[in-house]
Design a protein around this motif. Structure first.
Motif: not given
Length: 105
Positions: A58-87
């Motif tokens: 999956t390739v996602s495109y973003w305007q800035s590094l700040e936008a990418i960092a904000s997405w990485k920190k999004h609460a629901e995205h963090q849950v998905a990241q944890q589930l990805g690592r775990a299962q």
């Protein structure tokens, strides 16, 4: 997803997420759909392309590094990241690149 993202003139950024899945769904499809909807609504999101044939990319495109960092920190995205690592993923890699040039037809 089965279309090419309509991105603006460079420069912009690409986040490349390569992964290998574990067997079974375990809620993956629903979470993936939710993540596409959430990412699409984030400030600075420009588009996304995704394929899976054993290896998922999956390739996602973003305007800035700040936008990418904000997405990485999004609460629901963090849950998905944890589930990805775990299962959901037996292996994955995330790469962030600056797009300097693009062309096509």
């Amino acid at each position: 997803m089965s279309e090419i993202a309509d991105t603006p003139e460079p420069p912009y950024y690409a986040v490349i997420f390569s992964n290998l899945r574990t067997p079974g769904d375990e809620g993956y499809a629903a979470m993936a759909e939710r993540m596409v909807a959430l990412a699409s609504a984030q400030p600075g999101f420009l588009g996304m392309e995704s394929v899976r044939d054993g290896l998922g990319i999956t390739v996602s495109y973003w305007q800035s590094l700040e936008a990418i960092a904000s997405w990485k920190k999004h609460a629901e995205h963090q849950v998905a990241q944890q589930l990805g690592r775990a299962q959901w993923y037996s292996s994955f890699r995330v790469r962030v690149a600056r797009v300097e040039r693009e062309y096509g037809m």
